[in-house]
Design an enzyme around this catalytic site. Structure first.
Site, PDB file in Angstrom:
ATOM      1  N   ARG A   1       1.073  -0.780  -0.500  1.00  6.94           N
ATOM      2  CA  ARG A   1      -0.043   0.165   0.060  1.00  6.94           C
ATOM      3  C   ARG A   1       0.967   1.344  -0.084  1.00  6.94           C
ATOM      4  NH1 ARG A   1      -4.054  -1.737   4.459  1.00  6.94           N
ATOM      5  NH2 ARG A   1      -2.291  -2.086   5.487  1.00  6.94           N
TER       6      ARG A   1
ATOM      7  N   LYS B   1      -4.289 -18.447   4.674  1.00  6.00           N
ATOM      8  CA  LYS B   1      -5.199 -19.835   4.886  1.00  6.00           C
ATOM      9  C   LYS B   1      -6.747 -19.254   4.890  1.00  6.00           C
ATOM     10  CE  LYS B   1      -3.473 -17.832   8.636  1.00  6.00           C
ATOM     11  NZ  LYS B   1      -2.159 -17.111   9.712  1.00  6.00           N
TER      12      LYS B   1
ATOM     13  N   LYS C   1      -6.972 -23.454   8.997  1.00  6.66           N
ATOM     14  CA  LYS C   1      -6.683 -24.685   8.428  1.00  6.66           C
ATOM     15  C   LYS C   1      -6.863 -25.711   8.794  1.00  6.66           C
ATOM     16  CE  LYS C   1      -3.017 -21.053  10.857  1.00  6.66           C
ATOM     17  NZ  LYS C   1      -2.184 -20.810  11.552  1.00  6.66           N
TER      18      LYS C   1
ATOM     19  N   GLY D   1       5.814 -16.200  12.327  1.00 11.87           N
ATOM     20  CA  GLY D   1       6.563 -15.577  13.197  1.00 11.87           C
ATOM     21  C   GLY D   1       7.354 -15.121  11.023  1.00 11.87           C
TER      22      GLY D   1
HETATM   23  N1  LIG Z   1       2.890 -12.741  10.280  1.00 10.51           N
HETATM   24  C1  LIG Z   1       2.328 -14.060  10.161  1.00 10.51           C
HETATM   25  O1  LIG Z   1       3.302 -15.273  10.808  1.00 10.51           O
HETATM   26  C2  LIG Z   1       2.326 -15.287   9.358  1.00 10.51           C
HETATM   27  C3  LIG Z   1       2.388 -16.977   9.324  1.00 10.51           C
HETATM   28  C4  LIG Z   1       1.701 -17.709   8.226  1.00 10.51           C
HETATM   29  C5  LIG Z   1       1.024 -16.567   7.290  1.00 10.51           C
HETATM   30  N2  LIG Z   1       1.113 -15.358   7.467  1.00 10.51           N
HETATM   31  C6  LIG Z   1       0.547 -15.124   6.143  1.00 10.51           C
HETATM   32  O2  LIG Z   1       0.978 -14.535   5.294  1.00 10.51           O
HETATM   33  C7  LIG Z   1       0.077 -13.241   4.908  1.00 10.51           C
HETATM   34  C8  LIG Z   1       0.484 -11.928   4.799  1.00 10.51           C
HETATM   35  O3  LIG Z   1       0.848 -11.761   6.663  1.00 10.51           O
HETATM   36  P1  LIG Z   1       2.084 -10.418   7.175  1.00 10.51           P
HETATM   37  O4  LIG Z   1       1.816 -11.060   9.021  1.00 10.51           O
HETATM   38  O5  LIG Z   1       2.544 -10.281   5.939  1.00 10.51           O
HETATM   39  O6  LIG Z   1       0.674  -9.526   7.035  1.00 10.51           O
HETATM   40  P2  LIG Z   1       1.285  -7.982   7.288  1.00 10.51           P
HETATM   41  O7  LIG Z   1       2.203  -7.563   8.162  1.00 10.51           O
HETATM   42  O8  LIG Z   1       0.093  -7.301   8.127  1.00 10.51           O
HETATM   43  O9  LIG Z   1       1.647  -7.395   5.558  1.00 10.51           O
HETATM   44  C9  LIG Z   1       0.575  -7.366   5.167  1.00 10.51           C
HETATM   45  C10 LIG Z   1       0.863  -6.984   3.432  1.00 10.51           C
HETATM   46  O10 LIG Z   1       0.082  -6.471   2.440  1.00 10.51           O
HETATM   47  C11 LIG Z   1       0.105  -5.357   2.394  1.00 10.51           C
HETATM   48  N3  LIG Z   1      -1.070  -4.401   1.657  1.00 10.51           N
HETATM   49  C12 LIG Z   1      -1.987  -4.791   2.498  1.00 10.51           C
HETATM   50  N4  LIG Z   1      -3.053  -4.534   1.382  1.00 10.51           N
HETATM   51  C13 LIG Z   1      -2.957  -4.352   0.251  1.00 10.51           C
HETATM   52  C14 LIG Z   1      -3.730  -3.998  -0.964  1.00 10.51           C
HETATM   53  N5  LIG Z   1      -4.975  -3.852  -1.108  1.00 10.51           N
HETATM   54  N6  LIG Z   1      -3.047  -3.423  -2.054  1.00 10.51           N
HETATM   55  C15 LIG Z   1      -1.683  -3.915  -2.090  1.00 10.51           C
HETATM   56  N7  LIG Z   1      -0.832  -4.617  -0.887  1.00 10.51           N
HETATM   57  C16 LIG Z   1      -1.658  -4.205   0.227  1.00 10.51           C
HETATM   58  C17 LIG Z   1       0.511  -4.122   2.970  1.00 10.51           C
HETATM   59  O11 LIG Z   1       0.834  -3.386   3.041  1.00 10.51           O
HETATM   60  P3  LIG Z   1       1.705  -2.253   3.893  1.00 10.51           P
HETATM   61  O12 LIG Z   1       2.799  -2.639   4.303  1.00 10.51           O
HETATM   62  O13 LIG Z   1       2.386  -0.523   2.987  1.00 10.51           O
HETATM   63  O14 LIG Z   1       0.548  -1.376   4.592  1.00 10.51           O
HETATM   64  C18 LIG Z   1       1.539  -4.911   4.166  1.00 10.51           C
HETATM   65  O15 LIG Z   1       3.282  -5.007   3.379  1.00 10.51           O
HETATM   66  C19 LIG Z   1      -1.546 -13.221   5.210  1.00 10.51           C
HETATM   67  O16 LIG Z   1      -2.073 -13.826   4.683  1.00 10.51           O
HETATM   68  C20 LIG Z   1      -0.808 -13.736   6.428  1.00 10.51           C
HETATM   69  O17 LIG Z   1      -2.358 -14.945   7.607  1.00 10.51           O
HETATM   70  C21 LIG Z   1       1.341 -15.344   7.963  1.00 10.51           C
END
Ligand SMILES: NC(=O)c1ccc[n+]([C@@H]2O[C@H](COP(=O)([O-])OP(=O)(O)OC[C@H]3O[C@@H](n4cnc5c(N)ncnc54)[C@H](OP(=O)(O)O)[C@@H]3O)[C@@H](O)[C@H]2O)c1
Length: 429
Positions: A46, A107, A207, A304
């Site tokens: 974003r 997921k 999951k 993580g």
């Molecule tokens: N974090 C974990 O430990 C973990 C574990 C397993 C699975 N996951 C999965 O991995 C995925 C990402 O998780 P995350 O923790 O990395 O999420 P996050 O830290 O919230 O990052 C989300 C990213 O998506 C971007 N974004 C949001 N809306 C958008 C849009 N409309 N257009 C373009 N970019 C957009 C955000 O942009 P900005 O940075 O510019 O705001 C941010 O960079 C999710 O599906 C989550 O369920 C995460």
């Protein structure tokens, strides 16, 4: 070495930055393993100007993540935005419709749309991979699709949410209340500011649904799976669990029964010698039972930056190598819808904990009510006085249905001698 393999990444948050970090740090190693260099070409998020702690100045920027799917110079797109619909779904569809490889950690997307996306991927002969969507860094999707492909799977049970397991571990080991531990987990960054999705079991349900699709080749409706979280758990029950030889764990379960496939999430009493009982803190674990292999267990970090990015990069390397398998472990076009079992088809042993008046005849009254409801008592325990007044009465039952257990608890709750709503937990065999 062959030409560079070009990828686009949508989402540069926790996981997206982790993926870039691994690709940067292990570029040479990954090129050797994949047989060709892998390079990020374009990214989308974003806020273009946010400092993400990694240098993204060498990548093309797309304001619209779906625009990545329209670029001819990308071989594979990684979706790390999140959410079951919106840009994540639009990007997945555009990418696969264009015959392009698609990798996601999402997921929610896979639980709600995984079956349709798998059909599209099969039709377009486009790889679709989502190892990071279940149990983060643990390669459990690969285990089900590949290593265990020779088995008929009968049962999967997992600790699928690190936040919940962290809270349950602290409640048990430090003897602290749910609200107190949750507040601390939020401070430490283990729990989201809005933890509903985790603690009410929905994350685990997504999951469990994905695991059920893979294991049983049928498509569960996400919103019909019975889901109970850990919000209502009382430390009293954790203490009694220990006394009876159990730990309480939030389990996501997918099980083949005589009546069909059961997919559910609930806090359960897990015997101390069970493979999942000793899994502490934010660790995830998945137990898979196959007819040829028997019981296998996979344990490790379920979330993580590093662990999740590890799984995403593993998927990327597989695809670059040309090593891909059908997204759901078989052709997806004729997968039947999974018919959810009703409460009268779902069997378990149960733990019922009551706070009752310390009066003559109460135990007999409770036992009579269970007998009338055809629920057979396995064990009965009464200890000292409850701090809140009255005494605790703990009953374990022989196997009965969810419906009977729920009815009996509702009937118990109406007795004058019952001082607070009864607690009801399943006991894992
Ligand atoms: N974090 C974990 O430990 C973990 C574990 C397993 C699975 N996951 C999965 O991995 C995925 C990402 O998780 P995350 O923790 O990395 O999420 P996050 O830290 O919230 O990052 C989300 C990213 O998506 C971007 N974004 C949001 N809306 C958008 C849009 N409309 N257009 C373009 N970019 C957009 C955000 O942009 P900005 O940075 O510019 O705001 C941010 O960079 C999710 O599906 C989550 O369920 C995460």
């Amino acid at each position: 070495m062959a030409d560079t393999y070009n990828i686009g990444i949508a989402g540069l948050g926790t996981v997206g930055v982790g993926v870039i970090d691994i690709l940067n740090r292990h570029g040479d190693l990954l090129a050797k393993r994949a047989g060709r260099p892998v390079a990020v070409r374009a990214v989308s998020a974003r806020d273009r100007h946010r400092d993400r702690g990694v240098d993204i100045s060498g990548y093309d920027w797309c304001d619209d993540p779906v625009a990545l799917a329209r670029r001819d110079d990308l071989d594979l797109i990684v979706e790390l935005i999140g959410g079951s619909d919106g840009p994540a779904l639009a990007l997945a569809q555009a990418c696969l419709e264009g015959g392009r490889a698609f990798v996601t950690a999402n997921k929610a997307l896979m639980a709600y749309h995984g079956a349709d996306l798998a059909v599209l991927a099969d039709r377009m002969d486009a790889p679709l991979a989502y190892e990071a969507a279940v149990a983060g860094g643990i390669p459990v999707i690969k285990a089900l699709k590949e290593g265990l492909a020779g088995n008929e799977i009968s049962h999967i049970s997992g600790i699928l949410n690190g936040t919940c397991n962290y809270i349950l571990t602290k409640m048990e080991e430090d003897r602290r209340d749910f609200g107190d531990v949750l507040a601390e987990a939020q401070q430490l960054g283990y729990a989201e500011a809005d933890p509903t999705f985790d603690i009410d079991g929905h994350d685990s349900a997504h999951k469990a649904v994905i695991l059920a699709m893979l294991a049983f080749h049928a498509v569960p409706a996400v919103d019909t799976a019975p889901v109970v979280g850990i919000r209502a758990l009382d430390t009293v029950d954790i203490d009694y669990a220990r006394e009876l030889g159990y730990k309480i764990k939030l389990l996501g379960t997918a099980r083949r029964t005589e009546d069909g496939i059961e997919v559910c999430v609930h806090p359960a009493m897990v015997p101390l010698d069970h493979a999942l009982a000793g899994v502490r803190d934010a660790t995830n674990a998945v137990m898979i039972q196959g007819d040829a292999v028997g019981e296998t267990v996979y344990i490790g970090p379920g979330a993580g930056r590093g662990p999740t990015a590890s799984a995403v990069v593993g998927d990327i390397i597989d695809i670059v190598r040309g090593h891909t398998s059908p997204a759901l472990g078989r052709a997806a076009h004729d997968l039947p819808a999974m018919v959810p079992l009703d409460d009268a088809q779902r069997f378990a042993n149960f733990y019922i904990r009551l706070r009752v008046n310390d009066a003559v005849g109460v135990v007999a009254e409770v036992a009579q009510l269970l007998s009338d409801a055809d629920v057979s008592i396995d064990g009965l325990l009464q200890r000292g006085r409850a701090a809140k007044g009255g005494v605790y009465l703990v009953i374990t039952t022989h196997a009965t249905t969810e419906a009977r257990a729920a009815d009996v608890v509702a009937a118990l709750d109406k007795l004058d001698n019952i001082l607070e709503p009864p607690a009801l937990l399943r006991i894992e065999a």
